[in-house]
Design a protein around this motif. Structure first.
Motif, PDB file in Angstrom:
ATOM      1  N   PHE A 137     -54.686 -35.938 -35.354  1.00 48.95           N
ATOM      2  CA  PHE A 137     -53.975 -35.212 -34.312  1.00 48.95           C
ATOM      3  C   PHE A 137     -52.708 -35.967 -33.911  1.00 48.95           C
ATOM      4  O   PHE A 137     -51.686 -35.355 -33.595  1.00 48.95           O
ATOM      5  CB  PHE A 137     -54.913 -35.026 -33.117  1.00 48.95           C
ATOM      6  CG  PHE A 137     -54.348 -34.179 -32.012  1.00 48.95           C
ATOM      7  CD1 PHE A 137     -54.059 -32.851 -32.232  1.00 48.95           C
ATOM      8  CD2 PHE A 137     -54.124 -34.711 -30.755  1.00 48.95           C
ATOM      9  CE1 PHE A 137     -53.539 -32.064 -31.219  1.00 48.95           C
ATOM     10  CE2 PHE A 137     -53.611 -33.940 -29.737  1.00 48.95           C
ATOM     11  CZ  PHE A 137     -53.324 -32.608 -29.974  1.00 48.95           C
ATOM     12  N   TYR A 138     -52.747 -37.282 -33.930  1.00 52.53           N
ATOM     13  CA  TYR A 138     -51.562 -38.077 -33.620  1.00 52.53           C
ATOM     14  C   TYR A 138     -50.450 -37.808 -34.634  1.00 52.53           C
ATOM     15  O   TYR A 138     -49.286 -37.644 -34.269  1.00 52.53           O
ATOM     16  CB  TYR A 138     -51.921 -39.564 -33.618  1.00 52.53           C
ATOM     17  CG  TYR A 138     -50.712 -40.459 -33.496  1.00 52.53           C
ATOM     18  CD1 TYR A 138     -50.135 -40.721 -32.254  1.00 52.53           C
ATOM     19  CD2 TYR A 138     -50.129 -41.032 -34.628  1.00 52.53           C
ATOM     20  CE1 TYR A 138     -49.016 -41.523 -32.145  1.00 52.53           C
ATOM     21  CE2 TYR A 138     -49.016 -41.834 -34.528  1.00 52.53           C
ATOM     22  CZ  TYR A 138     -48.460 -42.081 -33.277  1.00 52.53           C
ATOM     23  OH  TYR A 138     -47.345 -42.876 -33.186  1.00 52.53           O
ATOM     24  N   LYS A 139     -50.815 -37.768 -35.912  1.00 52.79           N
ATOM     25  CA  LYS A 139     -49.811 -37.541 -36.959  1.00 52.79           C
ATOM     26  C   LYS A 139     -49.150 -36.179 -36.796  1.00 52.79           C
ATOM     27  O   LYS A 139     -47.952 -36.023 -37.017  1.00 52.79           O
ATOM     28  CB  LYS A 139     -50.464 -37.644 -38.335  1.00 52.79           C
ATOM     29  CG  LYS A 139     -51.057 -39.009 -38.632  1.00 52.79           C
ATOM     30  CD  LYS A 139     -51.798 -39.007 -39.949  1.00 52.79           C
ATOM     31  CE  LYS A 139     -52.484 -40.345 -40.191  1.00 52.79           C
ATOM     32  NZ  LYS A 139     -53.275 -40.349 -41.446  1.00 52.79           N
ATOM     33  N   GLN A 140     -49.948 -35.170 -36.413  1.00 49.24           N
ATOM     34  CA  GLN A 140     -49.402 -33.831 -36.235  1.00 49.24           C
ATOM     35  C   GLN A 140     -48.371 -33.779 -35.121  1.00 49.24           C
ATOM     36  O   GLN A 140     -47.371 -33.059 -35.214  1.00 49.24           O
ATOM     37  CB  GLN A 140     -50.535 -32.838 -35.940  1.00 49.24           C
ATOM     38  CG  GLN A 140     -51.500 -32.637 -37.089  1.00 49.24           C
ATOM     39  CD  GLN A 140     -52.683 -31.784 -36.685  1.00 49.24           C
ATOM     40  OE1 GLN A 140     -52.782 -31.305 -35.560  1.00 49.24           O
ATOM     41  NE2 GLN A 140     -53.610 -31.596 -37.604  1.00 49.24           N
ATOM     42  N   GLN A 141     -48.597 -34.550 -34.066  1.00 51.27           N
ATOM     43  CA  GLN A 141     -47.726 -34.473 -32.886  1.00 51.27           C
ATOM     44  C   GLN A 141     -46.592 -35.494 -32.922  1.00 51.27           C
ATOM     45  O   GLN A 141     -45.446 -35.175 -32.620  1.00 51.27           O
ATOM     46  CB  GLN A 141     -48.564 -34.674 -31.615  1.00 51.27           C
ATOM     47  CG  GLN A 141     -49.694 -33.672 -31.449  1.00 51.27           C
ATOM     48  CD  GLN A 141     -49.207 -32.248 -31.403  1.00 51.27           C
ATOM     49  OE1 GLN A 141     -48.154 -31.958 -30.844  1.00 51.27           O
ATOM     50  NE2 GLN A 141     -49.963 -31.334 -31.990  1.00 51.27           N
ATOM     51  N   ALA A 142     -46.901 -36.730 -33.294  1.00 53.42           N
ATOM     52  CA  ALA A 142     -45.905 -37.797 -33.210  1.00 53.42           C
ATOM     53  C   ALA A 142     -44.805 -37.656 -34.255  1.00 53.42           C
ATOM     54  O   ALA A 142     -43.685 -38.142 -34.055  1.00 53.42           O
ATOM     55  CB  ALA A 142     -46.586 -39.161 -33.366  1.00 53.42           C
TER      56      ALA A 142
END
Length: 405
Positions: A324-329
């Motif tokens: 989820f971090y990769k999708q947003q950051a």
């Protein structure tokens, strides 16, 4: 015939390659350990259940419903949207193509059916000593898997709704399997004769029908989407389109921040929380894994094993949110709100802490309700959650350092 066979197996190979690609992310070492412990705990609970079976339950009916449900098999054809144009001149060879589709779909479901039947043997033998009845039920189930696939193909050619097809297959299998388990194995002969007659009539009616490519393509698209959604419960599937949905029951967690928190120190925490609550993928991945964990904790009567499973569920939940971090950051928002990488990681860390607290409380409530005398074990959920978050943040920071180099 050889071209039809080659076409089917080429498409099957592409699908198998895609599934294998995602499987290496799903069945990592940690998840294998979790599955091993969960399976061992469930088998232990199952053995204890067999020793204390209630007398007022129709176990043969329960077994029959489970086995009959497994006979309702989807027909994977791997057809594509362009087939309605490019395979029109190939239509006379499509029966061979569907023959291989039936064989492939039947093999996979037969394996699952037999394994499930083997697991249910002790439950059946605990109340009934008729080995012949169970063998006949298994034979009928395998017959219904393949004959059901043939009937599904022919009925789809005739334009019959798939829901009605599945209901018919289920009822036929249920009646035959249940009567066989009850000590009347001869009834499977009538079911087999009926399916042969039905297939003959359907084949006669479908012989001169043109193939409804659009029907098959839509059906395959639904099956492919279901496959991707199942995989997406455990890892991110690229082909699924991300979309946002308002869930009003989560609005209480999405209040506008107060003025003192309306700055760059809290902006990415707000973004992660809002994206999680409104997003399609991460929210349901966490929800489904959480439900599985709660069911396992409640069903298993061993406090130590339940605590270990709860800790593993907490680990898996936090681990799943790392994608989820990769999708947003690495998306659009860091460009719209340009702040330092440290602020993004800080917001993600705050988000994970909040999620961990909520998940830990939910797991703890169920565990305490089940094992009130072992309440001290719930601290394990929070320790594992905190350590997993700490490890995830360190990996993100190390990855950022490598990118800068």
């Amino acid at each position: 015939m050889s071209k039809a066979r080659q076409l089917f197996y080429d498409r099957k190979a592409r699908n198998d390659k895609e599934v294998a690609y995602y499987s290496k992310f799903i069945f990592n070492g940690h998840f294998i350990v979790f599955l091993t412990i969960a399976f061992g705990a469930l088998m232990l609970q199952y053995s204890q259940l067999l020793k204390n079976l209630p007398d007022n339950v129709n176990y043969n009916l329960i077994i029959a419903v489970i086995l009959a449900t497994l006979t309702v098999t989807p027909l994977r054809t791997f057809m594509k949207s362009a087939d309605s144009v490019f395979l029109l001149n190939f239509e006379r060879d499509m029966p061979t193509y569907f023959k291989y589709a039936v064989m492939r779909s039947g093999r996979l479901r037969t394996l699952l059916f037999i394994v499930t039947g083997g697991i249910l043997v002790p439950l059946y033998m605990e109340r009934t000593a008729s080995v012949t009845g169970f063998i006949c039920a298994i034979v009928l189930g395998v017959w219904m898997i393949y004959s059901g696939l043939i009937m599904r193909h022919l009925m789809m050619t005739l334009g019959i709704t798939n829901g009605y097809i599945s209901l018919l297959i289920f009822l036929m299998a249920l009646s035959g399997i249940y009567t066989a388990l009850e000590g009347l194995p001869v009834t499977i002969i009538s079911i087999i004769l009926f399916t042969i007659s039905l297939i003959y009539l359907l084949n006669k009616n479908a012989a001169h029908r043109l193939l409804n490519f659009d029907y098959y393509i839509d059906y395959e698209h639904q099956l492919n989407q279901a496959q991707n959604k199942l995989i997406n419960m455990f890892t991110d599937v690229k082909v699924l389109n991300e979309r946002t949905v308002r869930r009003r029951y989560l609005d209480v967690f999405l209040k506008v921040p107060s003025p003192k928190k309306f700055n760059q120190n809290y902006m990415y925490k707000f973004l992660f929380v809002r994206s999680f609550a409104r997003g399609k993928d991460a929210f349901f991945i966490v929800l489904r894994l959480l439900i599985i964990g709660l069911v396992l904790i409640w069903w298993i009567d061993q406090p130590v094993i339940s605590a270990i499973l709860g800790a593993l569920i907490m680990y898996l939940l936090i681990l799943q949110l790392s994608q989820f971090y990769k999708q947003q950051a690495y998306g659009l928002w860091p460009q719209v709100w340009p702040v330092s990488e440290g602020q993004v990681v800080k917001g993600y860390h705050q988000f994970l802490i909040n999620i961990m607290i909520v998940l830990g409380i939910i797991l703890s409530i169920i565990y305490i309700l089940k094992f009130v005398t072992a309440i001290y074990f719930v601290i394990l959920f929070f320790i594992v959650g905190w350590l997993t978050i700490d490890s995830s943040i360190k990996k993100i920071k190390k990855h950022q350092e490598l990118l800068r180099d």
